[in-house]
Design a protein around this motif. Structure first.
Motif, PDB file in Angstrom:
ATOM      1  N   SER A 163       3.263   5.998  -4.618  1.00 17.57           N
ATOM      2  CA  SER A 163       1.919   5.448  -4.793  1.00 17.57           C
ATOM      3  C   SER A 163       1.306   5.929  -6.106  1.00 17.57           C
ATOM      4  O   SER A 163       0.608   5.175  -6.780  1.00 17.57           O
ATOM      5  N   ALA A 200       2.709   3.703  -8.684  1.00 15.77           N
ATOM      6  CA  ALA A 200       2.133   2.358  -8.655  1.00 15.77           C
ATOM      7  C   ALA A 200       0.744   2.332  -9.269  1.00 15.77           C
ATOM      8  O   ALA A 200       0.355   1.369  -9.932  1.00 15.77           O
ATOM      9  N   ILE A 201      -0.022   3.405  -9.057  1.00 17.83           N
ATOM     10  CA  ILE A 201      -1.374   3.451  -9.627  1.00 17.83           C
ATOM     11  C   ILE A 201      -1.301   3.547 -11.148  1.00 17.83           C
ATOM     12  O   ILE A 201      -2.119   2.963 -11.868  1.00 17.83           O
ATOM     13  N   PRO A 255       0.139  -0.304 -15.408  1.00 19.94           N
ATOM     14  CA  PRO A 255      -0.862  -1.362 -15.523  1.00 19.94           C
ATOM     15  C   PRO A 255      -0.420  -2.640 -14.799  1.00 19.94           C
ATOM     16  O   PRO A 255       0.784  -2.917 -14.722  1.00 19.94           O
ATOM     17  N   GLU A 256      -1.386  -3.400 -14.294  1.00 14.34           N
ATOM     18  CA  GLU A 256      -1.052  -4.516 -13.414  1.00 14.34           C
ATOM     19  C   GLU A 256      -0.295  -5.635 -14.127  1.00 14.34           C
ATOM     20  O   GLU A 256       0.578  -6.258 -13.546  1.00 14.34           O
ATOM     21  N   VAL A 281       3.372  -4.770 -14.151  1.00 18.13           N
ATOM     22  CA  VAL A 281       3.990  -5.049 -12.853  1.00 18.13           C
ATOM     23  C   VAL A 281       4.264  -6.550 -12.740  1.00 18.13           C
ATOM     24  O   VAL A 281       5.353  -6.982 -12.343  1.00 18.13           O
ATOM     25  N   ALA A 286       2.336  -8.468  -6.704  1.00 15.87           N
ATOM     26  CA  ALA A 286       1.742  -7.639  -7.759  1.00 15.87           C
ATOM     27  C   ALA A 286       0.423  -7.028  -7.292  1.00 15.87           C
ATOM     28  O   ALA A 286       0.168  -5.834  -7.481  1.00 15.87           O
ATOM     29  N   LEU A 287      -0.403  -7.843  -6.646  1.00 16.64           N
ATOM     30  CA  LEU A 287      -1.701  -7.353  -6.153  1.00 16.64           C
ATOM     31  C   LEU A 287      -1.514  -6.279  -5.088  1.00 16.64           C
ATOM     32  O   LEU A 287      -2.196  -5.249  -5.088  1.00 16.64           O
ATOM     33  N   ILE A 293      -0.753  -2.927  -6.407  1.00 19.45           N
ATOM     34  CA  ILE A 293      -1.861  -2.233  -7.069  1.00 19.45           C
ATOM     35  C   ILE A 293      -2.836  -1.623  -6.058  1.00 19.45           C
ATOM     36  O   ILE A 293      -3.201  -0.457  -6.163  1.00 19.45           O
ATOM     37  N   HIS A 327      -3.829   2.952  -3.754  1.00 18.81           N
ATOM     38  CA  HIS A 327      -5.151   3.565  -3.701  1.00 18.81           C
ATOM     39  C   HIS A 327      -5.604   3.780  -2.253  1.00 18.81           C
ATOM     40  O   HIS A 327      -6.041   4.871  -1.873  1.00 18.81           O
ATOM     41  N   ASN A 356     -11.424  -2.000  -2.456  1.00 21.51           N
ATOM     42  CA  ASN A 356     -10.199  -2.673  -2.881  1.00 21.51           C
ATOM     43  C   ASN A 356     -10.226  -4.172  -2.589  1.00 21.51           C
ATOM     44  O   ASN A 356      -9.665  -4.954  -3.349  1.00 21.51           O
ATOM     45  N   TYR A 358     -12.133  -5.587  -5.254  1.00 21.47           N
ATOM     46  CA  TYR A 358     -11.305  -5.601  -6.461  1.00 21.47           C
ATOM     47  C   TYR A 358     -10.315  -6.764  -6.428  1.00 21.47           C
ATOM     48  O   TYR A 358     -10.058  -7.414  -7.438  1.00 21.47           O
TER      49      TYR A 358
END
Lengths: 544, 323
Positions: B143, B146-147, B150-151, B154, B194-195, B198, B202, B253, B256
């Motif tokens: 994790s 993954a954080i 950058p998206e 990914v 991808a989402l 991300i 978190h 989230n 987001y």
């Protein structure tokens, strides 16, 4: 059938860092017997209590010995086996009921948890059993009580509910871990009576952990005295109280000796009034906390302020030092009326009254050295610096009985008693005429507390100090205070020479307070409860 | 039970009022911000070569010559009636093109949330139960990784492997109104993955630490001493008390997912609200930018208000006061 419910042999517990917490302790508890474990903090009593359930807190390890519960050795039993016994054969009653209940669940759910989880009863059976327990423990509306959440009932009721939770699985032995330590003396009696009732009615054995010898003497058959993780002495209640063998036990027994007063009236200068509080009223918002409180303190005199929590003791101290402004009335210090708000007081006014707090851990800055902590007021009020300041710090440390080299240490490396000595030295650094002590010994173990009290008395004799001493411990009051003020819900119930306040005729509340102080004898609780029942019986016909 | 309803209804009313107030403040900010941008729609549409006279005439036609406060009043009056104004570039009502795109964004976000939220909370709880063991460490490292990535990176990695190399999924997530539900799921699978990557990390970390922070409470020790297994202690005693921080991080989230997907939408050329807004910004189509911004703000406020209400509803101490 095994006659011993619990049998611990040569128990050794270490911290993960390797320090020994419990060293070679042996104990047995017979069926239906109550064993009291007594000692100061760090003596290992709670650690032993938890170990008897095969449980060690994070950071502790049981490294040696055997723990036999109902003939089963817990250490070799495996995690699953130990868990089966917890709650069903041995159950735990913690110090704080409000912290031991999960705020997210109803009381009923938590009381039923042991029998349902361990498969002893169905949920319906467990509920019926719980209601039965609520009824026998005198809880209001037993059928509906369980539907409430912990925050919806009073502290006393929660204490009873915790007892119900512990006996819900019908255990053979209960572990009581300081169940009355956080309570006022008046509430303590009720809880002690409840514990006696449970032990008597349900025939369970118990391990009763406390630091108060007088309390444990009321419930225990035998007492084990612990110090530093080792057994000091073990004997029947009568033997420990009347014929202690070890010096340490003797000190513990003598600690409550109220007849031995530490102060004399000879040094009090009654002509010279240091503090005069005149009809002070104070409130938090719309809630009144002090009503027409008046008092005087003479030079060299100690005035004790007693009352249960919430009676306004600490608020009175805050009003005197100006941290909380009175709504009416006046505070006069050395013949001068002080501003209600400390910000408007002159430096000399502030210098004359100093405060010693209850918790030295919180009131000493952990990042400063002891020298800095004590030196600051000496610099601020006395204008000292350099060599003179250093000399003053050394002198102050010596006055409170600490070695000179403590000046470079930080509070974290000191014991509770040493920290409280630093607090006192800090108060002395301002060279005050009056020190307000707000429960300065209630966070300390009895013997350490005794030393702090002796220090305060010596300083009073040497420096002619006056004290306003806030406490809920009447034993301290009788040894230390020239005069006493009893506060009930913000009102003065009684004020006068300590001996007179506590001798008949007394105000009913003062009488209740004094009766609630556990005495160092085994049948004290029974006597008080009998006297109460007697009084109620006598009062009822007149009421009807 | 009546009391429970009362507290909750009062709370909901309070939150709705506060939300409206917040949105009003946001609308002022959005309008002010777009007004102080250099250049306006007239110069943008007509280009550098336009004479001052044509620009002036076009401004008058668009109503841009009136004072800002009047234009704001007009705009607000329209918004309240559900009319976001007219796009400067397409001359179409903004509401007509915004709504389908907002639906697309909600579809993408909802699809991702449906997988990410249970996955994150579940893994977070598993990590907490096995604190310090292998499962926990792997969850932590993955994790954290993954954080940190950058998206868009990914997103391009996913395209590279699953679309270009393996050819399993399309590179572009193009959807159109007539498309069937399962076709939609199929084309949006890469942006959704991808989402998920991300937001899951978190939420997982927050769930784990919220649960673990409750474990030092005396009632947790009491639960162990009642003979409960670690799993039961965490599920029954720790989790309900860790719910409030978990709910708020989930809400953050979710918001987001809706508001912050701009980058993903652009990479996959997904016709969502974010891409539409980016487009409008580059064309200086200010009414569209304002409309999108307001819609995003409304989503954010609504999700957070919902989280607050939920936190109170599950907390007996707030739900049922002593009186």
């Amino acid at each position: 059938m095994n006659e011993h419910v619990l049998k611990i042999r040569n128990l050794r517990i270490e911290s993960v860092a390797g320090t020994t917490l419990v060293d070679g302790v042996d104990l047995t508890v017979a069926r239906g017997e109550v064993l009291g474990l007594i000692g100061e903090s760090g003596a290992g009593k709670s650690t032993i209590g938890l170990a008897s359930m095969g449980y060690a807190r994070a950071g502790c390890r049981i490294v040696g010995g055997t723990i036999e519960l109902e003939g089963k050795e817990l250490r070799s039993l495996g995690a699953e086996g130990r868990r089966d016994l917890r709650g069903t054969r041995i159950a735990y009653v913690a110090q704080s009921a409000s912290a031991s209940f999960n705020p997210a669940h109803t009381i009923m759910r938590q009381v039923c948890e042991i029998p349902v989880y361990h498969g002893l009863m169905t949920r319906a059976q467990a509920k019926a059993h719980a209601i039965e327990l609520f009824r026998s423990l005198g809880l209001p509306e037993p059928e509906k009580f369980g539907e409430k959440y912990p925050h919806e009932v009073s502290g006393g009721q929660l204490q009873r509910a915790m007892a119900a939770m512990a006996i819900a699985g019908k255990p053979d032995i209960l572990v009581f871990d300081e169940p009355t330590t956080a309570l006022d003396v008046t509430t303590q009696i009720e809880v002690l009576a409840l514990i006696k009732k449970i032990i008597w009615e349900f025939g369970t054995a118990a391990l009763y952990i406390t630091h108060d010898l007088a309390v444990v003497a009321q419930v225990a058959d035998r007492i084990m005295v612990l110090r530093g993780g080792r057994t000091v002495e073990m004997g029947t209640c009568e033997q420990i109280l009347s014929a202690p063998v070890e010096d340490y036990t003797r000190l513990l027994v003598a600690e409550r000796d109220v007849h031995h007063s530490l102060v004399s009236d000879a040094l009090v200068d009654a002509e010279k009034t240091v503090l005069e509080v005149d009809r002070v009223n104070a409130a938090y918002g719309s809630i009144s906390i002090l009503q027409d409180v008046s008092l005087t303190i003479a030079k060299g005199e100690t005035l004790a302020v007693v009352g249960e929590s919430g009676s306004g003791k600490s608020s009175l101290a805050r009003v005197i030092v100006g941290l909380h402004s009175a709504t009416s009335g006046s505070v006069r210090f050395e013949k001068k009326t002080l501003d209600p708000n400390c910000r408007n007081r002159s430096r000399t006014d502030q210098q004359g009254i100093q405060l010693v707090h209850q918790h030295p851990d919180v009131s000493l800055n952990p990042r400063q050295t002891i020298g800095n902590i004590i030196g600051r007021p000496a610099r601020f009020y006395g204008g000292l610096s350099g060599r003179a300041l250093k000399q003053k710090i050394t002198e102050l440390l010596k006055m409170v009985g600490l070695p000179e080299n403590f000046a470079v240490r930080k509070p974290g490396t000191l014991s509770g008693g040493q920290k409280q000595r630093v607090s006192i030295a800090r108060a002395l650094a301002a060279n005050p005429a009056l020190i307000i002590c707000d429960e300065p010994t209630s966070a300390l173990d009895p013997l350490v507390a005794q030393e702090i009290l002796e220090l305060l008395v010596r300083l009073q004799r040497e420096l002619g100090l006056s004290y306003l001493f806030i406490t809920h411990d009447l034993g301290i009051v009788q040894r230390l205070a020239h005069r006493t003020l009893v506060l009930l819900k913000g009102e003065v119930v009684s004020i006068g020479a300590t001996r007179e306040v506590f001798s008949p005729p007394m105000h009913p509340y003062t009488q209740k307070l004094i009766e609630s102080v556990p005495a160092m004898k085994t049948n004290w609780l029974d006597g008080v409860l009998a006297a109460r029942a007697d009084r109620t019986a006598r009062e009822e016909p007149t009421a009807a | 039970m009546r009391l429970f309803k009362n507290v909750i209804t009062r709370m909901i009313l309070e939150r709705v009022m506060l939300g409206i107030l917040t949105l009003f403040a946001v609308s002022v900010l959005i309008f002010a911000a777009t007004s102080i941008l250099p250049g306006d729609a007239a110069t943008a549409v007509l280009g550098q070569g336009a004479t001052p006279e044509t620009v002036k005439a076009y401004r008058e036609e668009l109503g841009l010559d009136r004072p800002a406060i009047v234009r704001y009043g007009d705009w607000l009056a329209g918004v309240v009636q559900g009319d976001l104004g007219t796009s400067l570039t397409t001359r179409q009502p903004i509401s007509d093109s915004v709504i389908p795109r907002f639906e697309n964004t909600l579809f993408l976000a909802g699809f991702a949330a449906l997988i990410a939220v249970p996955l994150a909370i579940g893994l977070g709880i598993i990590a907490a139960i096995n604190e310090g063991r292998l499962v926990d460490r792997v969850a932590n490292i993955v994790s954290l990784g993954a954080i940190s990535v950058p998206e868009f990176f990914v997103a391009y990695l996913l395209i590279l492997f699953f679309a270009v190399k393996l050819g399993l999924f399309p590179t572009l997530a193009t959807v159109f109104p007539e498309m069937g539900f399962f076709d939609r799921l199929y084309v949006t699978i890469l942006p959704v993955i991808a989402l998920i990557m991300i937001v899951t990390a978190h939420m997982l970390r927050m769930t784990r630490s919220a649960v673990l922070s409750v474990l030092s409470q005396p009632y947790i020790e009491m639960a162990f001493l009642k003979g409960l297994r670690r799993r039961s202690v965490i599920m029954q005693h720790a989790l309900p008390n860790a719910a409030a921080p978990i709910i708020s991080v989930v809400a953050l989230n979710l918001a987001y997912l809706i508001v912050g997907v701009v980058v993903i939408e652009v990479v996959f050329v997904y016709p969502g609200l974010g891409q539409y807004m980016v487009d409008a910004v580059s064309k200086r189509d200010l009414p569209v930018v304002q409309g999108c911004a307001l819609l995003f703000a409304a989503t954010f406020v609504a999700v957070n208000a919902l989280a607050d209400i939920l936190s109170v509803a599950i907390n007996p101490r707030l739900r049922r006061s002593r009186h």
